[in-house]
Every structure is written in C-alpha cells, then in structure tokens.
Design a protein around this motif. Structure first.
Motif, PDB file in Angstrom:
ATOM      1  N   SER A  26      69.490 -24.785  46.890  1.00  0.00           N
ATOM      2  CA  SER A  26      70.975 -24.601  46.696  1.00  0.00           C
ATOM      3  C   SER A  26      71.283 -22.820  46.625  1.00  0.00           C
ATOM      4  O   SER A  26      72.137 -22.621  47.175  1.00  0.00           O
ATOM      5  CB  SER A  26      71.648 -25.348  45.674  1.00  0.00           C
ATOM      6  N   TRP A  27      70.637 -22.294  45.447  1.00  0.00           N
ATOM      7  CA  TRP A  27      70.882 -21.218  45.341  1.00  0.00           C
ATOM      8  C   TRP A  27      70.652 -19.957  46.282  1.00  0.00           C
ATOM      9  O   TRP A  27      71.389 -18.970  46.518  1.00  0.00           O
ATOM     10  CB  TRP A  27      70.205 -20.883  43.916  1.00  0.00           C
ATOM     11  N   TRP A 239      73.315 -26.302  37.327  1.00  0.00           N
ATOM     12  CA  TRP A 239      73.277 -26.117  38.934  1.00  0.00           C
ATOM     13  C   TRP A 239      74.564 -25.462  39.487  1.00  0.00           C
ATOM     14  O   TRP A 239      74.295 -24.555  40.606  1.00  0.00           O
ATOM     15  CB  TRP A 239      73.138 -27.447  39.574  1.00  0.00           C
ATOM     16  N   HIS A 240      75.770 -25.613  39.039  1.00  0.00           N
ATOM     17  CA  HIS A 240      77.023 -25.043  39.704  1.00  0.00           C
ATOM     18  C   HIS A 240      77.250 -23.573  39.091  1.00  0.00           C
ATOM     19  O   HIS A 240      78.076 -22.803  39.601  1.00  0.00           O
ATOM     20  CB  HIS A 240      78.010 -25.613  38.815  1.00  0.00           C
ATOM     21  N   LEU A 245      80.150 -18.513  38.278  1.00  0.00           N
ATOM     22  CA  LEU A 245      80.626 -17.031  38.049  1.00  0.00           C
ATOM     23  C   LEU A 245      81.628 -16.381  38.904  1.00  0.00           C
ATOM     24  O   LEU A 245      82.121 -15.312  38.533  1.00  0.00           O
ATOM     25  CB  LEU A 245      79.085 -16.318  38.293  1.00  0.00           C
ATOM     26  N   THR A 246      82.130 -17.213  40.047  1.00  0.00           N
ATOM     27  CA  THR A 246      83.245 -16.585  40.986  1.00  0.00           C
ATOM     28  C   THR A 246      84.500 -17.138  40.487  1.00  0.00           C
ATOM     29  O   THR A 246      85.746 -16.985  40.863  1.00  0.00           O
ATOM     30  CB  THR A 246      82.916 -16.924  42.271  1.00  0.00           C
ATOM     31  N   GLY A 247      84.526 -17.936  39.383  1.00  0.00           N
ATOM     32  CA  GLY A 247      85.693 -18.497  38.841  1.00  0.00           C
ATOM     33  C   GLY A 247      86.187 -20.079  39.230  1.00  0.00           C
ATOM     34  O   GLY A 247      87.386 -20.532  39.032  1.00  0.00           O
ATOM     35  N   ARG A 260      83.222 -27.440  32.538  1.00  0.00           N
ATOM     36  CA  ARG A 260      81.974 -28.117  32.539  1.00  0.00           C
ATOM     37  C   ARG A 260      81.437 -28.795  31.216  1.00  0.00           C
ATOM     38  O   ARG A 260      80.482 -29.511  31.186  1.00  0.00           O
ATOM     39  CB  ARG A 260      81.003 -26.673  32.564  1.00  0.00           C
ATOM     40  N   PHE A 261      81.956 -28.540  30.091  1.00  0.00           N
ATOM     41  CA  PHE A 261      81.470 -29.129  29.048  1.00  0.00           C
ATOM     42  C   PHE A 261      82.705 -30.160  28.513  1.00  0.00           C
ATOM     43  O   PHE A 261      82.366 -31.408  27.893  1.00  0.00           O
ATOM     44  CB  PHE A 261      81.439 -28.160  27.508  1.00  0.00           C
ATOM     45  N   GLY A 262      84.004 -29.939  28.567  1.00  0.00           N
ATOM     46  CA  GLY A 262      85.015 -30.954  28.275  1.00  0.00           C
ATOM     47  C   GLY A 262      85.038 -32.024  29.079  1.00  0.00           C
ATOM     48  O   GLY A 262      85.103 -33.220  28.681  1.00  0.00           O
ATOM     49  N   VAL A 263      84.934 -31.559  30.586  1.00  0.00           N
ATOM     50  CA  VAL A 263      85.296 -32.742  31.593  1.00  0.00           C
ATOM     51  C   VAL A 263      83.887 -33.394  31.897  1.00  0.00           C
ATOM     52  O   VAL A 263      84.072 -34.505  32.472  1.00  0.00           O
ATOM     53  CB  VAL A 263      86.012 -32.030  32.680  1.00  0.00           C
TER      54      VAL A 263
END
Length: 342
Positions: A26-27, A239-240, A245-247, A260-263
């Motif tokens: 992926s990266w 992984w995202h 980093l691009t918003g 990422r943490f809340g949803v």
C-alpha cells in the motif's frame, strides 16, 4: 513444544508477514502517488495502493493445492465478467458522482486508466473461483453468500444509524444537516448507487479481505473478539497514515482524532461482530464498509451522533459477550512458503 505453541508461533509469523506485505504494497504506491499528485488522495497510485491488505491476504492464502475439477477457463471467465462490471461501475459511477466536463479524448484516456485499475478488484473477486484451494476458500464469501440476511443488515443498519436521529430531530423541530448530494429521488438515487458501487469495489473489496478475512481470524485464535478488534483497529488506523497526512481524516489534529479514534474504533467492533455473526462473510463486511463510506453524503443527518456508534458497539459487546472466546472454528493455517517452518 506442544501443538498449541507451534500453531500460535506459526500464526504470529503469518500476522507479521501479512502486515509487512499489506503496509509495504500500500505505502509503496500511496506515498509516491500522493507526492506526484501534490497531496491528492484520488490519484490512481493511491487508489491501487488501497488493495494492499487484500492482495497480501491472497498471497499468503496460497496452498499450492490445485483443484483438478476447476478449469483455468472458469477463473478467466469470471475475471472477464468482473472486469467488465468493475470498469462500468468505476467509469460511469465516477461521472455520475463527480460530473466532469472533458473532451472525448480525455474521456477515452480516463476509460483506459479505469479499465487498468478495474483489473485489480476483478482479480480479487475472481479469486473466489481460483484453482488454488486456499485462495478460493479465503475469498469465497466475498462473492458467494449462503443467504442475504446479513448483507441486508449491513446495508440497512448504517442507513438507519444516519437517518434515524435525523428523523427524530426533524419531528421535534430541530436542525437537520442536509446531505452533500440533495435533490429529487430520481436524481439522487443513481448517484448513490454509483458511489456505493465505487466504495464497495475500491474500499470494501480492497480492505476487508485483509483486515477481516485474514488478520481478524488469526488474532481470534489466541484472544477474544473484543481484544482482536482493538488490535485490528490500531493496525487499520495506522495503515491510513499516508492518506491521513494529506488531510483525509480531517484538517486539524482534533478532527483526525475524532475520525480515527472516535469513529473507527466502534466501527471496528461492529465489523468484528458482523463478520462473526454472518459466518465469516466478507461480503457483509464489504457492504457495511461501502455503506459507511457512502451514506453520509446522500442521507440527512444530525451532528453529534458518534455516541450512538459507541452505544451500538457496546450493545453487540454485551449481547454477544464478545469479550469471551469466539464460537468459531480456527481459520485454516495456510502459511506461505516464505514463512514456512521447513
């Protein structure tokens, strides 16, 4: 050393190799794609990079056991069919969701690029008819389902989560957020179908075979579904990172944490529950993945409903007691030759 210790050690190595391949595939595509496209997360390289988890799972699922009853022509026929369907969904879906005024020459170039990109989800879907027993078993539930109950649950439950609070708020005279794509049903419905198909192919098919189909069953061999969910959530969120980093997850640090943490955390718990409850159906998790990537743009909603996701996740934790070991057969060990003990 007993059999359980050998099995656990082999599974741990499988997980590490899977993560190396999923992140690496992926990266290696996403990061150069983002740099070339100056931060855009919609470049072909970034989109193709999303298939890293599914491809990693396929590579590690090969058993090198050919089924003589499955002809190569069968896989080729399914690959061709899925290729046509994936190309049509991505090409026409893109023009429906994002109307673009371009020349005929530009449309031809886009059609060729999308035809190349459509080969990847088509190849993964056709893996359900592979001659290799390991790949066929790994991807079978992504295409072939014994029933449609859980696919319907996956589709409608998230729609209810979005529209339910909006309907109640509307009845009480409160403010309701209008969807990004609003208008007459005959106009919005085709857009929603197009967007859903794109999300299914380029989010559900690209990610779910890896995270839910490969990683989750192996984590559940040594821990409860709840603990396994936390593990999948952390690795899935990390992984995202190149896109985030691009918003992609928010332009501020608070927005990133909220996404990422809340949803993503309660969604991961719900996906674990859905996967186990549906008999390890990848189709159900891919449908749910496409739903939460799509419906917010097409259905009215209200702000501040994240707590409902946590209530939903808490309900499945309590009702199914997923802090206990799952009532599932262990996933078959299909260790690739690169991690074989010899």
């Amino acid at each position: 050393m007993n059999l359980r210790q050998v099995t656990r050690g082999s599974t741990t190595r499988e997980i590490w190799v899977f993560l190396f391949l999923a992140y690496g595939l992926s990266w290696l595509l996403a990061i150069p794609g983002i740099l070339i496209a100056r931060g855009s997360t919609g470049s072909p390289f970034v989109i193709l990079g999303a298939f890293g988890p599914a491809v990693a799972g396929m590579l590690l699922s090969y058993r090198h056991e050919r089924d003589p009853q499955v002809r190569p022509s069968t896989r080729l026929a399914w690959l061709s069919l899925f290729w046509i369907l994936c190309w049509a969904a991505s090409y026409f879906g893109t023009f429906m969701v994002v109307p673009i005024r371009v020349t005929n020459q530009a449309k031809l170039i886009m059609a060729i690029v999308m035809a190349i990109m459509a080969l990847v989800p088509a190849w993964i879907l056709s893996g359900a008819f592979s001659r290799d027993r390991g790949v066929r078993e790994f991807l079978h539930t992504l295409v072939c389902s014994s029933g449609w109950t859980w696919q319907i649950v996956a589709l409608l439950s998230y729609a209810l989560y979005v529209t339910g609070p909006a309907l109640i708020t509307k009845l009480w005279g409160g403010n309701v957020n209008q969807p990004r794509f609003a208008g007459e049903i005959q106009t919005v419905f085709p857009l929603a179908v197009g967007a859903f198909c794109i999300a299914f192919l380029f989010n559900g098919v690209s990610e779910e075979p890896g995270w839910r189909g490969y990683l989750l069953p192996r984590l559940q061999q040594s821990m409860s579904p709840l603990r396994a969910s936390f593990g999948v959530w952390f690795l899935w969120a990390l992984w995202h990172l190149p896109s985030d980093l691009t918003g992609l997850a928010g332009r501020t640090f608070e927005a990133y944490l909220g996404n990422r943490f809340g949803v993503l955390l309660p969604l991961t718990v719900i996906l674990t529950w859905l996967y186990n409850r549906s008999g390890r159906s990848l189709m159900s998790t891919a449908v749910f993945h496409a739903a939460f990537n799509t419906f917010a743009d097409f259905l009215p909603s209200v702000s501040g409903t994240t707590w409902l996701l946590y209530a939903w996740a808490a309900a499945v934790v309590v009702l199914d007691r997923i802090w206990e070991p799952p009532d599932l057969e262990p996933a078959p060990l299909t260790i690739s030759t690169i991690v074989d003990d010899g």
